[in-house]
Design a protein around this motif. Structure first.
Motif, mmCIF file in Angstrom:
data_model
loop_
_atom_site.group_PDB
_atom_site.id
_atom_site.type_symbol
_atom_site.label_atom_id
_atom_site.label_comp_id
_atom_site.label_asym_id
_atom_site.label_seq_id
_atom_site.Cartn_x
_atom_site.Cartn_y
_atom_site.Cartn_z
ATOM 1 N N ALA A 146 -7.664 -3.419 -8.370
ATOM 2 C CA ALA A 146 -7.073 -3.500 -6.825
ATOM 3 C C ALA A 146 -7.336 -2.615 -6.003
ATOM 4 C CB ALA A 146 -5.710 -4.192 -6.956
ATOM 5 N N LEU A 147 -7.496 -2.800 -4.711
ATOM 6 C CA LEU A 147 -7.723 -2.081 -3.698
ATOM 7 C C LEU A 147 -6.532 -1.790 -2.900
ATOM 8 C CD1 LEU A 147 -10.255 -0.074 -2.600
ATOM 9 C CD2 LEU A 147 -10.720 -2.021 -1.061
ATOM 10 N N ARG A 148 -6.029 -0.460 -2.678
ATOM 11 C CA ARG A 148 -4.708 -0.349 -2.144
ATOM 12 C C ARG A 148 -4.833 0.625 -0.978
ATOM 13 N NH1 ARG A 148 -1.000 0.286 -7.300
ATOM 14 N NH2 ARG A 148 -1.584 2.366 -6.831
ATOM 15 N N PRO A 149 -4.427 0.044 0.270
ATOM 16 C CA PRO A 149 -4.555 1.307 1.316
ATOM 17 C C PRO A 149 -3.834 2.550 1.032
ATOM 18 C CG PRO A 149 -3.812 -1.014 2.144
ATOM 19 C CD PRO A 149 -3.595 -0.944 0.707
ATOM 20 N N ALA A 150 -4.449 3.670 1.452
ATOM 21 C CA ALA A 150 -3.835 4.832 1.019
ATOM 22 C C ALA A 150 -4.266 5.913 2.308
ATOM 23 C CB ALA A 150 -4.143 5.388 -0.263
ATOM 24 N N GLY A 151 -3.148 6.416 2.928
ATOM 25 C CA GLY A 151 -3.644 7.159 4.341
ATOM 26 C C GLY A 151 -4.622 6.421 5.044
ATOM 27 N N ASP A 152 -5.785 6.987 5.624
ATOM 28 C CA ASP A 152 -6.831 6.614 6.178
ATOM 29 C C ASP A 152 -7.938 6.016 5.481
ATOM 30 O OD1 ASP A 152 -7.584 8.946 5.285
ATOM 31 O OD2 ASP A 152 -8.893 9.501 7.149
ATOM 32 N N GLY A 153 -7.679 5.863 4.148
ATOM 33 C CA GLY A 153 -8.648 5.118 3.325
ATOM 34 C C GLY A 153 -8.073 4.160 2.126
ATOM 35 N N ALA A 154 -8.418 4.225 1.018
ATOM 36 C CA ALA A 154 -7.867 3.486 -0.115
ATOM 37 C C ALA A 154 -7.787 3.998 -1.264
ATOM 38 C CB ALA A 154 -8.728 2.117 -0.004
ATOM 39 N N GLU A 155 -7.434 3.339 -2.409
ATOM 40 C CA GLU A 155 -7.009 4.129 -3.766
ATOM 41 C C GLU A 155 -7.572 2.722 -4.673
ATOM 42 O OE1 GLU A 155 -3.619 6.025 -6.188
ATOM 43 O OE2 GLU A 155 -3.076 3.908 -5.674
ATOM 44 N N ILE A 156 -8.180 2.824 -5.500
ATOM 45 C CA ILE A 156 -8.656 1.672 -6.555
ATOM 46 C C ILE A 156 -7.717 1.833 -7.750
ATOM 47 C CG2 ILE A 156 -10.691 2.946 -7.493
ATOM 48 C CD1 ILE A 156 -10.624 -0.758 -6.978
ATOM 49 N N ALA A 157 -7.083 0.960 -8.234
ATOM 50 C CA ALA A 157 -5.913 0.969 -9.131
ATOM 51 C C ALA A 157 -6.651 0.002 -10.231
ATOM 52 C CB ALA A 157 -4.794 0.624 -8.654
ATOM 53 N N PHE A 158 -6.597 0.361 -11.513
ATOM 54 C CA PHE A 158 -6.698 -0.637 -12.548
ATOM 55 C C PHE A 158 -5.471 -1.044 -13.321
ATOM 56 C CE2 PHE A 158 -10.360 2.269 -11.527
ATOM 57 C CZ PHE A 158 -11.226 1.386 -11.458
ATOM 58 N N TYR A 159 -5.769 -2.341 -13.852
ATOM 59 C CA TYR A 159 -4.568 -2.907 -14.287
ATOM 60 C C TYR A 159 -5.153 -3.457 -15.813
ATOM 61 C CZ TYR A 159 -2.579 -2.660 -9.664
ATOM 62 O OH TYR A 159 -1.865 -2.402 -8.630
ATOM 63 N N GLU A 160 -4.266 -3.274 -16.911
ATOM 64 C CA GLU A 160 -4.469 -4.275 -18.084
ATOM 65 C C GLU A 160 -3.463 -5.040 -18.044
ATOM 66 O OE1 GLU A 160 -5.921 -4.970 -21.749
ATOM 67 O OE2 GLU A 160 -7.021 -3.740 -19.962
ATOM 68 N N ALA A 161 -3.700 -6.507 -18.393
ATOM 69 C CA ALA A 161 -2.855 -7.353 -18.417
ATOM 70 C C ALA A 161 -2.638 -8.023 -19.740
ATOM 71 C CB ALA A 161 -3.341 -8.591 -17.311
ATOM 72 N N LYS A 162 -1.411 -8.261 -20.154
ATOM 73 C CA LYS A 162 -1.402 -8.892 -21.531
ATOM 74 C C LYS A 162 -0.205 -9.943 -21.525
ATOM 75 C CE LYS A 162 -3.761 -6.058 -23.952
ATOM 76 N NZ LYS A 162 -4.994 -6.424 -24.117
ATOM 77 N N LEU A 163 -0.644 -10.992 -22.172
ATOM 78 C CA LEU A 163 0.626 -12.146 -22.319
ATOM 79 C C LEU A 163 1.787 -11.542 -23.297
ATOM 80 C CD1 LEU A 163 -1.649 -15.117 -23.038
ATOM 81 C CD2 LEU A 163 -0.099 -14.906 -21.536
#
Length: 173
Positions: free
Chosen positions: A34-51
Motif C-alpha cells: 500500500a502507498l501511504r502519504p508521508a511528508g511531501d512524498g509517500a511510503e510503500i508499506a508491505f503486508y502479510e495477510a493470514k486467515l
C-alpha cells in the motif's frame, strides 16, 4: 480488503529475478503493498495477510509462531533490495497513473503517483512488514486458546498487527 483500500497498489508480490534472495528459505511472496502519504512524498508499506485459522500464527510454549520467521525474511529482503524496490514501485506508480480503466481507482492520488513516478516526490520503503489477521468471530478473537498466540504476535510486532474479523473492514491507510 483490496476494494476497500484504494491505496493498495500491488498484490501477491514476488521477489525473484534481480533481487538478492539467496538466503530466503520460505516463499518470497508478500500479500500486498500500500502507498501511504508521508511528508511531501509517500511510503510503500508491505503486508502479510493470514486467515485466523492459519497454523503459522500459533506456536506452543515460548516459541514464536512460524509467521514471524517468514516476516523476518521479508524484512531482510526489503532491506537488502530497498533501492531496487523503490525503483520498481516508481515504475508501478507511473503505470497506475497512465493505464486507462485502472487509474480511475486512484483519482484521489493521481498527482502523487505521477510525482513519484517522475522522481519529483520522495518514496520511502517501509522495511518492516505488517501482519494482517482476519476471518474470526468475537468468541475466537477473545478466546483463551488464541490469547497466548496473539500476545506473542503483539509483543513481537508492537503496533504492526492488524486484527479484523471481516477482511472488508480492514483499513491500511
Amino acid at each position: 480488503l483490496i476494494l476497500r483500500n484504494s491505496n493498495i497498489i500491488d498484490a501477491e508480490i514476488t521477489f525473484g529475478s534481480g533481487f538478492n534472495t539467496e538466503k530466503a528459505s520460505s516463499p518470497r511472496r508478500i500479500d500486498f503493498a500500500a502507498l501511504r502519504p508521508a511528508g511531501d512524498g509517500a511510503e510503500i508499506a508491505f503486508y502479510e495477510a493470514k486467515l485466523f485459522s492459519n497454523k503459522a500464527l500459533r506456536a506452543a510454549g515460548e516459541t514464536l509462531p512460524q509467521i514471524t520467521g517468514q516476516m523476518e525474511e521479508y524484512r531482510k529482503l526489503l532491506i537488502q533490495n530497498a533501492d531496487d524496490v523503490q525503483r520498481a514501485y516508481r515504475t508501478v506508480c507511473g503505470n497506475l497513473a497512465a493505464l486507462h480503466g485502472v487509474r480511475d481507482r486512484y483519482t484521489a492520488s493521481l498527482d502523487l503517483l505521477r510525482r513519484l513516478a517522475s522522481g519529483e516526490a520522495p518514496l520511502r520503503v517501509d522495511e518492516d512488514v505488517w501482519l494482517v489477521v482476519f476471518g474470526f468471530d468475537s468468541g475466537q478473537r477473545n478466546g483463551a486458546v488464541w490469547k497466548p498466540h496473539l500476545d506473542k504476535l503483539l509483543s513481537w510486532k508492537p503496533g504492526r498487527v492488524i486484527l479484523a474479523g471481516d477482511a472488508g473492514q480492514i483499513r491500511v491507510d
